[in-house]
Motif scaffolding. Structure first.
Motif, PDB file in Angstrom:
ATOM      1  N   ARG A   1     113.895  78.825  65.883  1.00  0.00           N
ATOM      2  CA  ARG A   1     113.010  79.680  66.802  1.00  0.00           C
ATOM      3  C   ARG A   1     111.737  78.972  66.266  1.00  0.00           C
ATOM      4  NH1 ARG A   1     109.505  83.375  65.457  1.00  0.00           N
ATOM      5  NH2 ARG A   1     110.044  83.371  63.068  1.00  0.00           N
ATOM      6  N   VAL A   2     111.408  78.459  65.068  1.00  0.00           N
ATOM      7  CA  VAL A   2     109.856  78.066  64.820  1.00  0.00           C
ATOM      8  C   VAL A   2     109.573  76.674  64.938  1.00  0.00           C
ATOM      9  CG1 VAL A   2     109.785  80.007  63.171  1.00  0.00           C
ATOM     10  CG2 VAL A   2     110.531  77.828  62.245  1.00  0.00           C
ATOM     11  N   VAL A   3     110.643  76.061  65.599  1.00  0.00           N
ATOM     12  CA  VAL A   3     110.539  74.631  65.902  1.00  0.00           C
ATOM     13  C   VAL A   3     110.409  74.332  67.433  1.00  0.00           C
ATOM     14  CG1 VAL A   3     111.389  72.282  65.604  1.00  0.00           C
ATOM     15  CG2 VAL A   3     111.473  73.982  63.861  1.00  0.00           C
ATOM     16  N   ARG A   4     109.336  73.489  68.056  1.00  0.00           N
ATOM     17  CA  ARG A   4     109.231  73.324  69.309  1.00  0.00           C
ATOM     18  C   ARG A   4     110.622  72.653  70.009  1.00  0.00           C
ATOM     19  NH1 ARG A   4     109.003  68.127  70.057  1.00  0.00           N
ATOM     20  NH2 ARG A   4     107.769  66.905  68.045  1.00  0.00           N
ATOM     21  N   PRO A   5     110.766  72.780  71.250  1.00  0.00           N
ATOM     22  CA  PRO A   5     112.067  71.961  71.540  1.00  0.00           C
ATOM     23  C   PRO A   5     111.702  70.376  71.523  1.00  0.00           C
ATOM     24  CG  PRO A   5     111.675  73.552  73.243  1.00  0.00           C
ATOM     25  CD  PRO A   5     110.403  73.526  72.119  1.00  0.00           C
ATOM     26  N   GLY A   6     112.720  69.510  70.991  1.00  0.00           N
ATOM     27  CA  GLY A   6     112.581  68.211  70.428  1.00  0.00           C
ATOM     28  C   GLY A   6     112.198  68.038  69.149  1.00  0.00           C
ATOM     29  N   GLY A   7     111.686  68.993  68.541  1.00  0.00           N
ATOM     30  CA  GLY A   7     111.545  68.889  67.128  1.00  0.00           C
ATOM     31  C   GLY A   7     112.766  68.717  66.234  1.00  0.00           C
ATOM     32  N   GLN A   8     112.430  68.366  65.028  1.00  0.00           N
ATOM     33  CA  GLN A   8     113.442  67.616  64.034  1.00  0.00           C
ATOM     34  C   GLN A   8     113.843  68.749  62.718  1.00  0.00           C
ATOM     35  OE1 GLN A   8     114.790  64.434  64.000  1.00  0.00           O
ATOM     36  NE2 GLN A   8     113.593  64.319  66.261  1.00  0.00           N
ATOM     37  N   LEU A   9     115.006  68.579  62.444  1.00  0.00           N
ATOM     38  CA  LEU A   9     115.610  69.143  61.330  1.00  0.00           C
ATOM     39  C   LEU A   9     116.193  68.171  60.321  1.00  0.00           C
ATOM     40  CD1 LEU A   9     116.464  71.857  59.503  1.00  0.00           C
ATOM     41  CD2 LEU A   9     118.252  71.817  60.917  1.00  0.00           C
ATOM     42  N   ALA A  10     115.793  68.406  58.842  1.00  0.00           N
ATOM     43  CA  ALA A  10     116.599  67.554  58.202  1.00  0.00           C
ATOM     44  C   ALA A  10     116.945  68.231  56.865  1.00  0.00           C
ATOM     45  CB  ALA A  10     115.502  66.372  57.446  1.00  0.00           C
ATOM     46  N   LEU A  11     118.325  68.537  56.743  1.00  0.00           N
ATOM     47  CA  LEU A  11     118.895  68.806  55.694  1.00  0.00           C
ATOM     48  C   LEU A  11     119.499  68.017  54.868  1.00  0.00           C
ATOM     49  CD1 LEU A  11     121.349  71.211  57.836  1.00  0.00           C
ATOM     50  CD2 LEU A  11     119.121  71.889  57.095  1.00  0.00           C
ATOM     51  N   PHE A  12     118.836  67.958  53.630  1.00  0.00           N
ATOM     52  CA  PHE A  12     118.886  66.901  52.563  1.00  0.00           C
ATOM     53  C   PHE A  12     119.388  67.514  51.317  1.00  0.00           C
ATOM     54  CE2 PHE A  12     116.210  65.132  49.015  1.00  0.00           C
ATOM     55  CZ  PHE A  12     117.030  63.737  49.214  1.00  0.00           C
ATOM     56  N   HIS A  13     120.037  66.567  50.597  1.00  0.00           N
ATOM     57  CA  HIS A  13     120.424  66.793  49.234  1.00  0.00           C
ATOM     58  C   HIS A  13     120.302  65.427  48.396  1.00  0.00           C
ATOM     59  CE1 HIS A  13     122.249  67.986  45.468  1.00  0.00           C
ATOM     60  NE2 HIS A  13     121.851  69.387  45.731  1.00  0.00           N
ATOM     61  N   PRO A  14     119.695  65.238  47.163  1.00  0.00           N
ATOM     62  CA  PRO A  14     119.533  63.915  46.569  1.00  0.00           C
ATOM     63  C   PRO A  14     120.995  63.194  46.228  1.00  0.00           C
ATOM     64  CG  PRO A  14     118.670  65.512  45.280  1.00  0.00           C
ATOM     65  CD  PRO A  14     118.725  66.135  46.626  1.00  0.00           C
ATOM     66  N   VAL A  15     122.166  63.954  46.164  1.00  0.00           N
ATOM     67  CA  VAL A  15     123.296  63.395  45.959  1.00  0.00           C
ATOM     68  C   VAL A  15     124.409  64.173  47.081  1.00  0.00           C
ATOM     69  CG1 VAL A  15     123.056  63.152  43.640  1.00  0.00           C
ATOM     70  CG2 VAL A  15     124.125  65.116  44.504  1.00  0.00           C
ATOM     71  N   GLY A  16     125.248  63.216  47.280  1.00  0.00           N
ATOM     72  CA  GLY A  16     126.195  63.646  48.382  1.00  0.00           C
ATOM     73  C   GLY A  16     127.169  64.569  47.956  1.00  0.00           C
TER      74      GLY A  16
END
Length: 199
Positions: free
Chosen positions: A132-147
């Protein structure tokens, strides 16, 4: 939902003071994950579930002095630790729930979320709120420093196919929440999912 949020706050409150010292070598992994977002100078980015703010300096460097960096976390003690570490100099810190953000629609270019997914009470609606708060074409990164496998081993549990971060689970969850998965990396040394905000 209030009880679930309270549980998350309690979990992180008792760990806030020594959180950074428990994971002292994560800095380069955070920086690499931020770099993978492809932020530009002047962009507006949210660190959702920012914790002690370990990504804020890399986010600030990526968007430059004219960009906007906002860190949001549910746990006051984590934000207090971030301030003591001086990380509030890299971005504005806000006590808020990532599942109900006090932001207008489409005001962000990107969201960075380290370790957030595992702690979401309602993952689908939460990812929809991030969209909702990101413009169309904007990015999301879901991260964790280990798999996923390394994290499961760290906690002494088996890796399961129904893990929220498993690609067959996460891909449709993102698709139903306004995101298109573009990159999925699950290696021992990092977990990084990138997704694009769709119209």
């Amino acid at each position: 939902m209030a009880d679930d949020r309270t549980h998350v706050q309690e979990f992180f409150t008792v760990r806030a003071a020594d959180w950074d010292s428990r994971f002292p070598d994560d800095g380069p992994a955070y920086a690499a994950a931020v770099e993978a977002l492809g932020l530009r100078h002047g962009d507006a980015v949210l660190d959702a579930g920012c914790g002690t703010g370990r990504a804020l300096a890399a986010l600030r460097e990526a968007v430059g002095p004219g960009g906007t960096v906002l860190g949001v976390d549910l746990t006051p003690a984590m934000l207090e630790t971030a301030v003591r570490a001086g990380r509030d100099r890299s971005g504005a810190l806000l006590l808020a729930d990532a599942e109900r953000l006090p932001l207008r629609e489409g005001v962000l270019d990107a969201v960075f979320a380290a370790g957030l997914v595992s702690h979401l009470t309602h993952p689908g609606p939460a990812l929809l709120e991030l969209a909702r708060v990101v413009r169309p074409g904007g990015q999301l990164a879901l991260f964790h420093p280990v798999g996923r496998a390394a994290l499961a081993a760290r906690h002494g549990r088996a890796l399961t196919d129904d893990d929220l971060r498993a690609e067959p689970v996460l891909r449709p969850l993102l698709a139903g929440s306004g995101w298109r998965l573009s990159t999925y990396v699950d290696e021992d040394e990092r977990f990084l999912v990138r997704a694009v905000r769709v119209d």
